[in-house]
Design an enzyme around this catalytic site. Structure first.
Site, short mmCIF file in Angstrom:
data_model
loop_
_atom_site.label_atom_id
_atom_site.label_comp_id
_atom_site.label_asym_id
_atom_site.label_seq_id
_atom_site.Cartn_x
_atom_site.Cartn_y
_atom_site.Cartn_z
N HIS A 1 46.34 16.78 6.83
CA HIS A 1 47.48 17.66 6.56
C HIS A 1 47.06 19.09 6.21
CE1 HIS A 1 46.75 16.46 2.25
NE2 HIS A 1 47.10 17.73 2.06
N ASP B 1 45.09 10.28 7.11
CA ASP B 1 45.10 11.66 6.59
C ASP B 1 43.68 12.21 6.43
OD1 ASP B 1 46.20 14.05 5.86
OD2 ASP B 1 46.61 13.49 3.79
N GLY C 1 45.84 22.64 -3.07
CA GLY C 1 44.61 23.34 -2.72
C GLY C 1 43.38 22.49 -2.92
N SER D 1 43.34 19.43 -1.95
CA SER D 1 43.34 18.46 -0.85
C SER D 1 42.12 18.65 0.04
CB SER D 1 44.61 18.61 -0.01
OG SER D 1 45.74 18.21 -0.75
N GLY E 1 49.47 -7.78 15.90
CA GLY E 1 50.77 -7.98 16.52
C GLY E 1 51.72 -8.77 15.66
N ILE F 1 54.29 -8.17 8.41
CA ILE F 1 53.98 -8.98 7.23
C ILE F 1 54.68 -8.41 6.00
CG2 ILE F 1 51.74 -9.84 8.01
CD1 ILE F 1 50.39 -7.57 6.58
#
Length: 514
Positions: A153, A187, A259, A261, A317, A320
């Site tokens: 991000h 991320d 900042g 991050s 597939g 849950i």
């Protein structure tokens, strides 16, 4: 001779008549002084004699204490673990050069006038005006030859990315960065700068970190410059917070602010424990609840981004959910059962092929107990496509083992970035999901991939490809997923012809290599 009449005795004795009765009975002053001196001397000699006589009865003075020897197993432990005071300043001095500041800029269109819908108006007055938006973040040096880790991000949609590196002597250098790959589900993003001799951080084994361990958070909060804060690991395995699709966060009370991050969370050995990612806050500032992506997850994703530009995840597939006491009673499994419930099975998927059905309870993966739905999801994704896995499944009162070959996570849940020598290098694309269709106002039959970022100065940027464009085909071949786009982009070394849709209008962009 009369001594008295001669006045000689008055100098020694006072006349009896002038002296009181008590004074006439006392000894002369000189005699008294000599007597007192004799007593004092006798007492002093007695004391000295006693000290010498009983000297052998005095206890020996205690020997000067020597520091305890450090055992070999203790020597391998950090100072704080041996009970010594941690040298925080030494740790910071050693790792601060491995944490960088990141500045990302992108063009943002301002609200456009309806007049711009007229081609003749655009011909005379040009395209709608745009302004540049700048965001700040942090990063961690991942290799000596210029690979930088950060959060996806931080650089999302950026046209231009700059990395500021602190060299020895606190000399700061700026480098332009390109995106090697970005993985939105976790991320994480990997950048590359043209620099050598950087100091990468050693990655710790985050599975060995314990709640209560001391940690340091380094980053660039609010753009004020590199800052260090201290705290502890408050919790591990935090999931279902809503920050990313794949969550296994380390929680810390070390102050993390906007900042920070992409910055480093390090232990008392100066090793990377996690990548600081997000905070829970009602004010925008730190309230002592911060989250970092654990280093073990970082290691796996970084390797795939570096090798392939995207992350390939395993897929079962199934849908849950957590196992509750009500579901335990309803499904007829043992009351002490722990695991996750299969809520749905996708037809034709790996789980369906292995005989798993709705209502099954998965209690273990490859012999390891399942702690939560997030735990199973992360574990399956980390194994990767094509891997064989062994699931322990309970159905009613019986337990069975299901052997499954994991599939590839559908492209609708992936995004890729293109690097290398491709003419589409610097372009990141994502799937067209319902949110993208709504935002771009796409009709149901339109297929393609959406551009999530274009590196400023790249060939695609120069010919006009922009974030938000829908790519329908590359060199005449349809692309319906990020994986298909990647396949076509990697062979586009000499020529690229891209069919693009922008605001309902289709057009071609084409360019050639040098």
């Amino acid at each position: 001779m009369d001594f008295r009449s001669a006045g000689l005795l008055d100098s020694v004795f006072e006349p009896p008549v002038a002296r009181p009765a008590w004074a006439r009975t006392m000894l002369p002053a000189t005699v008294m002084a000599r007597f007192v001196a004799s007593v004092v001397a006798a007492v002093a000699l007695g004391v000295l004699g006693c000290r010498e006589r009983f000297a052998d009865l005095r206890p020996e003075p205690p020997a000067e204490a020597s520091p305890p020897a450090v055992q070999p197993e203790q020597a391998a432990r950090p100072p704080w673990a041996r009970g010594d005071a941690p040298e925080i300043a030494d740790i910071v001095s050693r790792v601060r050069g491995s944490v960088v500041n990141i500045s990302a800029e992108k063009l943002v269109e301002v609200p456009r006038s309806p007049l711009y819908a007229d081609p003749l108006y655009r011909y005379f007055f040009g395209e709608p005006p745009a302004r540049r938006r700048k965001s700040l973040g942090s990063g961690v040096v991942a290799s000596a030859d210029g690979f930088i880790l950060t959060n996806a991000h931080v650089i999302e949609g950026a046209d231009e990315i700059q990395v500021q590196v602190e060299r020895q002597g606190r000399v700061r250098q700026r480098f332009e960065a390109r995106v090697v790959g970005a993985d939105r589900p976790s991320d994480l993003a990997l950048l590359r700068i043209d620099a050598q001799g950087l100091g990468p951080l050693e990655l710790a084994d985050s599975s060995l970190a314990r709640e209560g361990d001391l940690v340091l958070a380094l980053g660039n909060p609010f753009g004020v410059g590199q800052t260090v804060t201290m705290g502890i690991i408050s919790a591990k395995g935090r999931a279902d917070i809503g920050i990313a699709e794949y969550e296994d966060f380390i929680q810390t009370d070390a102050a993390i602010n906007p900042g920070n991050s992409g910055g480093a969370l390090v232990d008392m050995r100066g090793r990377l424990v996690g990548i600081n990612t997000a905070i829970l806050s009602r004010t925008g500032g730190s309230l002592g609840i911060g989250f970092a992506i654990p280093s073990n997850m970082v290691r796996d994703i970084m390797r795939e981004l570096r090798e392939r530009g995207h992350v390939s995840r395993g897929w079962l597939g199934i849908e849950i959910q957590e196992l509750t006491p009500e579901l335990v009673a309803r499904l007829g499994v043992a009351p002490d059962t722990e695991g996750v419930v299969v809520a749905a099975v996708r037809s034709g998927g790996p789980a369906a092929a292995a005989g798993i059905v709705t209502g099954d309870v998965i209690v273990a993966l490859d012999g390891r107990p399942i702690e939560s739905a997030g735990h199973l999801r992360n574990a399956i994704a980390a194994l990767g496509a094509g891997r064989r896995a062994r699931l322990e499944v309970r159905r009613g009162g019986r337990t069975r083992t299901a052997r499954v070959v994991l599939g590839q996570l559908p492209s609708s849940e992936e995004a890729v970035g293109i690097g290398g020598e491709s003419l589409l290098r610097g372009v990141s694309v994502g799937p067209v999901d319902d949110e993208v269709r709504r935002r771009l106002r796409l009709r149901g039959h339109v297929e393609g991939v959406v551009v999530t970022g274009v590196l400023a100065g790249s060939p695609a940027w120069e010919v006009g490809l922009r974030e938000g464009d829908l790519v329908i085909s590359v060199n005449g071949r349809r692309v319906r997923s990020p994986a298909e786009f990647e396949d076509q982009a990697r062979v586009a070394a000499d020529r690229a012809v891209v069919l693009v849709m922008r605001r309902g209008r289709q057009f071609y962009l084409s360019w050639s290599g040098p």
